[in-house]
Write a protein that holds these residues in place. Structure first.
Motif, PDB file in Angstrom:
ATOM      1  N   GLU A   1       3.417  10.572   5.491  1.00  0.00           N
ATOM      2  CA  GLU A   1       4.280   9.348   5.355  1.00  0.00           C
ATOM      3  C   GLU A   1       5.128   9.367   4.381  1.00  0.00           C
ATOM      4  O   GLU A   1       5.720   8.721   3.977  1.00  0.00           O
ATOM      5  N   ARG A   2       4.473  10.101   3.288  1.00  0.00           N
ATOM      6  CA  ARG A   2       5.062  10.148   1.942  1.00  0.00           C
ATOM      7  C   ARG A   2       6.324  10.929   1.873  1.00  0.00           C
ATOM      8  O   ARG A   2       6.238  12.162   2.220  1.00  0.00           O
ATOM      9  N   THR A   3       7.215  10.457   1.418  1.00  0.00           N
ATOM     10  CA  THR A   3       8.731  11.192   1.590  1.00  0.00           C
ATOM     11  C   THR A   3       9.156  11.236   0.060  1.00  0.00           C
ATOM     12  O   THR A   3       9.319  10.319  -0.740  1.00  0.00           O
ATOM     13  N   ALA A   4       9.805  12.382  -0.381  1.00  0.00           N
ATOM     14  CA  ALA A   4      10.366  12.524  -1.772  1.00  0.00           C
ATOM     15  C   ALA A   4      11.883  11.897  -1.658  1.00  0.00           C
ATOM     16  O   ALA A   4      12.405  11.911  -0.479  1.00  0.00           O
ATOM     17  N   HIS A   5      12.313  11.164  -2.660  1.00  0.00           N
ATOM     18  CA  HIS A   5      13.695  10.940  -2.758  1.00  0.00           C
ATOM     19  C   HIS A   5      14.191  12.015  -3.638  1.00  0.00           C
ATOM     20  O   HIS A   5      13.837  12.272  -4.750  1.00  0.00           O
TER      21      HIS A   5
ATOM     22  N   PHE B   1      11.617  12.724  -6.469  1.00  0.00           N
ATOM     23  CA  PHE B   1      10.814  11.490  -7.087  1.00  0.00           C
ATOM     24  C   PHE B   1       9.954  10.967  -5.821  1.00  0.00           C
ATOM     25  O   PHE B   1      10.586  10.877  -4.899  1.00  0.00           O
ATOM     26  N   TRP B   2       8.680  10.789  -6.307  1.00  0.00           N
ATOM     27  CA  TRP B   2       7.738  10.261  -5.135  1.00  0.00           C
ATOM     28  C   TRP B   2       7.921   8.779  -5.130  1.00  0.00           C
ATOM     29  O   TRP B   2       7.540   8.077  -4.332  1.00  0.00           O
ATOM     30  N   ASN B   3       8.097   8.209  -6.419  1.00  0.00           N
ATOM     31  CA  ASN B   3       8.260   6.814  -6.647  1.00  0.00           C
ATOM     32  C   ASN B   3       9.483   6.215  -6.539  1.00  0.00           C
ATOM     33  O   ASN B   3      10.622   6.731  -7.280  1.00  0.00           O
ATOM     34  N   HIS B   4       9.994   5.264  -5.530  1.00  0.00           N
ATOM     35  CA  HIS B   4      11.200   4.900  -5.484  1.00  0.00           C
ATOM     36  C   HIS B   4      11.770   4.188  -6.769  1.00  0.00           C
ATOM     37  O   HIS B   4      13.063   4.493  -7.151  1.00  0.00           O
TER      38      HIS B   4
ATOM     39  N   MET C   1       0.720  -1.163   0.019  1.00  0.00           N
ATOM     40  CA  MET C   1      -0.029   0.050  -0.084  1.00  0.00           C
ATOM     41  C   MET C   1       0.623   1.269  -0.147  1.00  0.00           C
ATOM     42  O   MET C   1       1.729   1.238   0.657  1.00  0.00           O
ATOM     43  N   GLU C   2       0.333   2.103  -0.926  1.00  0.00           N
ATOM     44  CA  GLU C   2       1.067   3.460  -0.931  1.00  0.00           C
ATOM     45  C   GLU C   2       1.002   4.293   0.264  1.00  0.00           C
ATOM     46  O   GLU C   2       0.043   4.433   0.661  1.00  0.00           O
ATOM     47  N   PRO C   3       2.368   4.883   0.807  1.00  0.00           N
ATOM     48  CA  PRO C   3       1.805   5.783   2.049  1.00  0.00           C
ATOM     49  C   PRO C   3       1.482   7.073   1.353  1.00  0.00           C
ATOM     50  O   PRO C   3       1.499   7.313   0.323  1.00  0.00           O
ATOM     51  N   THR C   4       0.594   7.802   2.415  1.00  0.00           N
ATOM     52  CA  THR C   4      -0.134   8.870   2.011  1.00  0.00           C
ATOM     53  C   THR C   4       0.163  10.150   3.025  1.00  0.00           C
ATOM     54  O   THR C   4       0.930   9.787   3.976  1.00  0.00           O
ATOM     55  N   GLY C   5      -0.127  11.487   2.656  1.00  0.00           N
ATOM     56  CA  GLY C   5       0.275  12.626   3.544  1.00  0.00           C
ATOM     57  C   GLY C   5       1.511  12.481   4.000  1.00  0.00           C
ATOM     58  O   GLY C   5       2.667  12.627   3.280  1.00  0.00           O
TER      59      GLY C   5
END
Length: 56
Positions: A7-11, A35-38, A1-5
């Motif tokens: 919890e979401r960290t940019a790379h 990037f938001w997607n690893h 499950m994708e983290p939201t809010g």
């Protein structure tokens, strides 16, 4: 499950095309690439490696 809010960290990687250097910490004059997607982040790093960028 994708983290939201929160919890979401940019790379982030800071890049100098001129010097052909990618840094994992802020460097004056380098452009931050976020990037938001690893998987996309890792793909971008791989593309820099193939272009002979140095990493610091």
């Amino acid at each position: 499950m994708e983290p939201t809010g929160a919890e979401r960290t940019a790379h982030v990687v800071w890049v100098s095309e001129e010097a052909r250097i990618a840094s994992f910490h802020p460097v004056e004059g380098y452009l931050p690439r976020r990037f938001w997607n690893h998987a996309f982040f890792m793909g971008y790093l791989y593309s820099l490696q193939r272009r002979s960028f140095r990493f610091q």
